[in-house]
Scaffold this motif. Structure first.
Motif, PDB file in Angstrom:
ATOM      1  N   LEU A 121      -9.384  -3.428  13.164  1.00 25.39           N
ATOM      2  CA  LEU A 121     -10.497  -3.994  12.407  1.00 25.39           C
ATOM      3  C   LEU A 121     -10.592  -3.244  11.085  1.00 25.39           C
ATOM      4  CD1 LEU A 121     -13.178  -5.686  12.172  1.00 25.39           C
ATOM      5  CD2 LEU A 121     -14.308  -3.727  13.257  1.00 25.39           C
ATOM      6  N   VAL A 122     -10.657  -3.986   9.977  1.00 26.87           N
ATOM      7  CA  VAL A 122     -10.859  -3.386   8.666  1.00 26.87           C
ATOM      8  C   VAL A 122     -12.257  -3.756   8.200  1.00 26.87           C
ATOM      9  CG1 VAL A 122     -10.065  -3.284   6.262  1.00 26.87           C
ATOM     10  CG2 VAL A 122      -8.402  -3.524   8.130  1.00 26.87           C
ATOM     11  N   VAL A 123     -13.039  -2.743   7.799  1.00 31.21           N
ATOM     12  CA  VAL A 123     -14.387  -2.957   7.294  1.00 31.21           C
ATOM     13  C   VAL A 123     -14.406  -2.537   5.827  1.00 31.21           C
ATOM     14  CG1 VAL A 123     -16.829  -2.339   7.506  1.00 31.21           C
ATOM     15  CG2 VAL A 123     -15.408  -2.540   9.566  1.00 31.21           C
ATOM     16  N   ASN A 124     -14.634  -3.514   4.949  1.00 29.73           N
ATOM     17  CA  ASN A 124     -14.760  -3.254   3.512  1.00 29.73           C
ATOM     18  C   ASN A 124     -16.227  -3.360   3.139  1.00 29.73           C
ATOM     19  OD1 ASN A 124     -11.896  -3.145   2.768  1.00 29.73           O
ATOM     20  ND2 ASN A 124     -11.874  -5.298   3.341  1.00 29.73           N
ATOM     21  N   LYS A 125     -16.735  -2.355   2.433  1.00 30.27           N
ATOM     22  CA  LYS A 125     -18.113  -2.373   1.939  1.00 30.27           C
ATOM     23  C   LYS A 125     -18.084  -2.241   0.426  1.00 30.27           C
ATOM     24  CE  LYS A 125     -20.359  -0.580   6.052  1.00 30.27           C
ATOM     25  NZ  LYS A 125     -21.355  -1.613   6.293  1.00 30.27           N
ATOM     26  N   LYS A 126     -18.908  -3.085  -0.246  1.00 32.09           N
ATOM     27  CA  LYS A 126     -18.998  -3.039  -1.702  1.00 32.09           C
ATOM     28  C   LYS A 126     -20.456  -3.161  -2.099  1.00 32.09           C
ATOM     29  CE  LYS A 126     -14.476  -4.724  -2.387  1.00 32.09           C
ATOM     30  NZ  LYS A 126     -13.446  -5.120  -3.143  1.00 32.09           N
ATOM     31  N   GLY A 127     -20.834  -2.379  -3.100  1.00 28.55           N
ATOM     32  CA  GLY A 127     -22.206  -2.393  -3.579  1.00 28.55           C
ATOM     33  C   GLY A 127     -22.692  -0.962  -3.706  1.00 28.55           C
ATOM     34  N   ASP A 128     -23.881  -0.671  -3.189  1.00 31.05           N
ATOM     35  CA  ASP A 128     -24.429   0.684  -3.251  1.00 31.05           C
ATOM     36  C   ASP A 128     -23.616   1.673  -2.412  1.00 31.05           C
ATOM     37  OD1 ASP A 128     -26.436  -0.058  -5.014  1.00 31.05           O
ATOM     38  OD2 ASP A 128     -27.817  -0.582  -3.393  1.00 31.05           O
ATOM     39  N   VAL A 129     -22.864   1.169  -1.456  1.00 31.12           N
ATOM     40  CA  VAL A 129     -21.905   1.949  -0.669  1.00 31.12           C
ATOM     41  C   VAL A 129     -20.562   1.253  -0.817  1.00 31.12           C
ATOM     42  CG1 VAL A 129     -21.205   2.613   1.662  1.00 31.12           C
ATOM     43  CG2 VAL A 129     -23.620   2.695   1.029  1.00 31.12           C
ATOM     44  N   GLU A 130     -19.503   2.032  -1.041  1.00 29.74           N
ATOM     45  CA  GLU A 130     -18.175   1.442  -1.127  1.00 29.74           C
ATOM     46  C   GLU A 130     -17.197   2.235  -0.278  1.00 29.74           C
ATOM     47  OE1 GLU A 130     -16.805   0.554  -5.049  1.00 29.74           O
ATOM     48  OE2 GLU A 130     -18.562  -0.673  -5.469  1.00 29.74           O
ATOM     49  N   CYS A 131     -16.462   1.516   0.566  1.00 32.21           N
ATOM     50  CA  CYS A 131     -15.447   2.157   1.394  1.00 32.21           C
ATOM     51  C   CYS A 131     -14.577   1.097   2.041  1.00 32.21           C
ATOM     52  CB  CYS A 131     -16.064   3.056   2.466  1.00 32.21           C
ATOM     53  SG  CYS A 131     -17.035   2.186   3.685  1.00 32.21           S
ATOM     54  N   LYS A 132     -13.449   1.542   2.551  1.00 37.32           N
ATOM     55  CA  LYS A 132     -12.560   0.695   3.341  1.00 37.32           C
ATOM     56  C   LYS A 132     -12.208   1.494   4.587  1.00 37.32           C
ATOM     57  CE  LYS A 132      -8.166  -1.722   3.448  1.00 37.32           C
ATOM     58  NZ  LYS A 132      -6.971  -2.104   2.689  1.00 37.32           N
ATOM     59  N   MET A 133     -12.784   1.086   5.719  1.00 34.89           N
ATOM     60  CA  MET A 133     -12.566   1.781   6.983  1.00 34.89           C
ATOM     61  C   MET A 133     -11.620   0.951   7.843  1.00 34.89           C
ATOM     62  SD  MET A 133     -16.460   3.027   7.825  1.00 34.89           S
ATOM     63  CE  MET A 133     -17.209   1.432   7.599  1.00 34.89           C
ATOM     64  N   VAL A 134     -10.635   1.610   8.426  1.00 35.16           N
ATOM     65  CA  VAL A 134      -9.686   0.939   9.305  1.00 35.16           C
ATOM     66  C   VAL A 134      -9.878   1.498  10.710  1.00 35.16           C
ATOM     67  CG1 VAL A 134      -7.272   0.447   9.798  1.00 35.16           C
ATOM     68  CG2 VAL A 134      -8.046   0.611   7.418  1.00 35.16           C
ATOM     69  N   PHE A 135     -10.302   0.628  11.623  1.00 36.55           N
ATOM     70  CA  PHE A 135     -10.497   1.011  13.012  1.00 36.55           C
ATOM     71  C   PHE A 135      -9.277   0.573  13.809  1.00 36.55           C
ATOM     72  CE2 PHE A 135     -14.719   0.559  11.262  1.00 36.55           C
ATOM     73  CZ  PHE A 135     -15.383   1.671  11.754  1.00 36.55           C
ATOM     74  N   SER A 136      -8.633   1.531  14.460  1.00 34.98           N
ATOM     75  CA  SER A 136      -7.467   1.255  15.287  1.00 34.98           C
ATOM     76  C   SER A 136      -7.345   2.387  16.297  1.00 34.98           C
ATOM     77  CB  SER A 136      -6.203   1.176  14.432  1.00 34.98           C
ATOM     78  OG  SER A 136      -5.063   1.090  15.259  1.00 34.98           O
ATOM     79  N   GLU A 137      -7.138   2.045  17.555  1.00 38.30           N
ATOM     80  CA  GLU A 137      -6.988   3.071  18.579  1.00 38.30           C
ATOM     81  C   GLU A 137      -5.676   3.828  18.410  1.00 38.30           C
ATOM     82  OE1 GLU A 137      -7.951   1.787  22.583  1.00 38.30           O
ATOM     83  OE2 GLU A 137      -9.297   0.276  21.761  1.00 38.30           O
ATOM     84  N   ALA A 138      -4.767   3.301  17.596  1.00 42.55           N
ATOM     85  CA  ALA A 138      -3.444   3.905  17.449  1.00 42.55           C
ATOM     86  C   ALA A 138      -3.479   5.247  16.719  1.00 42.55           C
ATOM     87  CB  ALA A 138      -2.507   2.950  16.721  1.00 42.55           C
ATOM     88  N   LYS A 139      -4.324   5.371  15.673  1.00 45.83           N
ATOM     89  CA  LYS A 139      -4.349   6.624  14.919  1.00 45.83           C
ATOM     90  C   LYS A 139      -5.639   6.741  14.114  1.00 45.83           C
ATOM     91  CE  LYS A 139      -1.915   4.787  10.911  1.00 45.83           C
ATOM     92  NZ  LYS A 139      -0.859   4.976   9.951  1.00 45.83           N
ATOM     93  N   PRO A 140      -6.038   7.978  13.766  1.00 44.25           N
ATOM     94  CA  PRO A 140      -7.217   8.172  12.916  1.00 44.25           C
ATOM     95  C   PRO A 140      -6.985   7.580  11.524  1.00 44.25           C
ATOM     96  CG  PRO A 140      -6.581  10.229  13.991  1.00 44.25           C
ATOM     97  CD  PRO A 140      -5.474   9.239  14.233  1.00 44.25           C
ATOM     98  N   SER A 141      -8.068   7.287  10.836  1.00 42.40           N
ATOM     99  CA  SER A 141      -8.004   6.691   9.505  1.00 42.40           C
ATOM    100  C   SER A 141      -8.835   7.515   8.535  1.00 42.40           C
ATOM    101  CB  SER A 141      -8.530   5.260   9.569  1.00 42.40           C
ATOM    102  OG  SER A 141      -8.612   4.700   8.287  1.00 42.40           O
TER     103      SER A 141
END
Length: 144
Positions: A68-88
């Motif tokens: 799962l990729v979570v992109n946030k834009k606005g007052d908070v900005e980040c791109k988080m990648v959720f995967s059980e395979a490895k830390p992000s």
């Protein structure tokens, strides 16, 4: 691409002390968003407002994938990648600065299809020298 299938979305994030495992906070929101699908890839897009801030959140995932990729834009900005395979690792940007962050996904369950479903993620977040365990549940239902 099927465009903008309206969704009712419920987001619940629960925060746990990393040592004791005790829940110390939660944030819940109910928002309206939309679902898009193209070539087996889904996008759920919605706007979050919290204490005067506004953030557009985009969830990106593929059928049959445990990512799962979570992109946030606005007052908070980040791109988080959720995967059980490895830390992000990623950069978490706020109006007053940017922080190095890392997530380790413990479990990820995704049952979202064209009529809705749920995404449940249990992960550890390290941000600004602090680590916390977070349970995030996103429920989506196609609006009529």
């Amino acid at each position: 691409m099927q465009k903008n299938i309206p969704l009712s979305i419920s987001v619940l994030s629960e925060y746990f002390d990393i040592e004791s495992g005790e829940k110390y906070d939660e944030i819940a929101a109910n928002v309206i968003g939309c679902l898009q699908k193209k070539d087996g890839q889904y996008k759920i897009i919605y706007k979050e407002t919290y204490e005067g801030s506004a953030v557009i959140t985009e969830l990106v995932f593929s059928e049959g994938s445990n990512r799962l990729v979570v992109n946030k834009k606005g007052d908070v900005e980040c791109k988080m990648v959720f995967s059980e395979a490895k830390p992000s690792c990623f950069i978490y940007r706020l109006a007053y600065g940017a922080f190095d962050a890392e997530i380790k996904t413990h479990s990820l369950i995704n049952t979202v299809g064209m009529s809705g479903g749920e995404i449940c993620v249990l992960y550890t977040l390290s941000l600004g020298g602090q680590t916390q365990k977070i349970s995030m549940k996103i429920s989506a239902e196609a609006s009529k």
